[in-house]
Design a protein around this motif. Structure first.
Motif, short mmCIF file in Angstrom:
data_model
loop_
_atom_site.label_atom_id
_atom_site.label_comp_id
_atom_site.label_asym_id
_atom_site.label_seq_id
_atom_site.Cartn_x
_atom_site.Cartn_y
_atom_site.Cartn_z
N GLY A 1 0.73 -1.23 -0.05
CA GLY A 1 0.11 -0.01 0.07
C GLY A 1 0.86 1.39 -0.07
O GLY A 1 2.18 1.19 0.19
N ILE A 2 0.19 2.22 -0.38
CA ILE A 2 0.95 3.82 -0.26
C ILE A 2 1.59 3.90 1.25
O ILE A 2 0.97 3.53 2.08
CB ILE A 2 -0.22 4.74 -0.68
N GLY A 3 2.77 4.32 1.18
CA GLY A 3 3.33 4.69 2.41
C GLY A 3 3.99 3.38 3.14
O GLY A 3 4.63 3.39 4.16
N SER A 4 3.87 2.11 2.49
CA SER A 4 4.43 1.06 3.19
C SER A 4 5.82 0.67 3.16
O SER A 4 6.42 -0.07 3.86
CB SER A 4 3.55 0.01 2.36
N GLY A 5 6.66 1.57 2.18
CA GLY A 5 8.03 1.24 2.18
C GLY A 5 8.39 0.75 0.92
O GLY A 5 9.74 0.15 0.90
N THR B 1 0.51 3.88 10.29
CA THR B 1 1.92 4.16 9.74
C THR B 1 1.88 4.74 8.41
O THR B 1 2.61 5.69 7.81
CB THR B 1 2.72 2.97 9.77
N GLN B 2 0.88 4.16 7.49
CA GLN B 2 0.81 4.45 6.11
C GLN B 2 0.69 6.05 5.85
O GLN B 2 1.04 6.83 5.37
CB GLN B 2 -0.10 3.77 5.52
N ALA B 3 -0.36 6.34 6.72
CA ALA B 3 -1.17 7.54 6.70
C ALA B 3 -0.11 8.57 7.34
O ALA B 3 0.19 9.86 6.57
CB ALA B 3 -2.49 7.68 7.47
N ALA B 4 0.71 8.25 8.44
CA ALA B 4 1.73 9.15 8.88
C ALA B 4 2.72 9.41 7.83
O ALA B 4 3.18 10.78 7.70
CB ALA B 4 2.17 8.66 10.28
N ARG B 5 2.97 8.38 7.23
CA ARG B 5 4.14 8.61 6.43
C ARG B 5 3.80 9.51 5.13
O ARG B 5 4.48 10.38 4.64
CB ARG B 5 4.96 7.15 5.68
N VAL B 6 2.58 9.25 4.27
CA VAL B 6 2.16 9.78 3.33
C VAL B 6 1.99 11.32 3.73
O VAL B 6 2.26 12.15 2.82
CB VAL B 6 1.04 9.04 2.75
#
Length: 211
Positions: free
Chosen positions: A18-22, A145-150
């Motif tokens: 997913g988006i932001g997964s790395g 974590t995804q949302a925070a990274r994106v």
């Protein structure tokens, strides 16, 4: 020379997350181990730049409002349209996906004996892509974590990130198609690279010479 212990030799790995997964970080680690990377997102961006091969059909399908003043796809405008209109998303995919597939095939032909990593964000949703790869590696992490990274990316906030996450395959759906899962949450880069190397060794043997 074919990789030892694999019959037939492993030549096509599908990478998704997913988006932001790395996922991009994992992709670069695989390149460092000897893979040829075919990045379908990068291909899609090239197709939708000014003068890109997809732009005439996109302009015809969506009108000038879908284009920037330079003649590229207005990605933010299209993201909003696709979120509110599933039909618009399908029309865009019908234009892009065949062109992406052709360019991915062209790039993969340059791999020689190296395994090819196809970085495909929509691999879970696409039976076509799953049929083209021999193994699937999923990069996973918690949605928070995804949302925070994106949200740290320019032009994004957490609400926009969560809207995109809600449109993508669920974590459980991605994990269900995986031959291996790397859980990229609360681990550092060194530990992440070690997990990537362990998957590579299990699937492909040692790193390619000169990698």
């Amino acid at each position: 020379m074919d990789r030892p212990g694999l019959t037939p030799p492993l030549r096509a790995i599908g990478l998704t997350g997913g988006i932001g997964s790395g996922k991009s970080t994992v992709a670069q680690a695989l390149v460092g181990l000897g893979a040829l990377l075919v990045d379908t997102d990068a291909i899609a961006r090239a197709l939708t730049l000014p003068g890109g091969a997809a732009m005439p059909a996109i302009a015809e399908a969506f009108g000038p409002g879908a284009l920037t003043t330079e003649g590229a796809l207005d990605r933010e405008q299209m993201r909003r349209l696709a979120f509110n209109d599933a039909g618009a998303k399908r029309r865009l995919e019908a234009i892009l996906h065949p062109l992406i597939g052709l360019e991915a095939q062209r790039q993969a032909a340059a791999a020689g004996h190296r395994p090819v990593v196809f970085d495909v964000p929509l691999l879970t949703e696409s039976s076509h892509w799953r049929a083209r790869v021999q193994r699937v590696l999923v990069v996973d992490c918690r949605e928070d974590t995804q949302a925070a990274r994106v949200a740290q990316r320019p032009g994004w906030d957490e609400a926009a990130a969560r809207r995109v996450i809600s449109q993508q395959a669920t974590r459980s759906a991605r994990r269900a198609i995986a031959d291996a899962v790397i859980f990229n949450d609360d681990i550092g880069l060194v530990a992440l690279q070690a997990e990537v190397a362990a998957v590579w060794t299990a699937w492909c043997g040692s790193a390619a010479p000169g990698a």
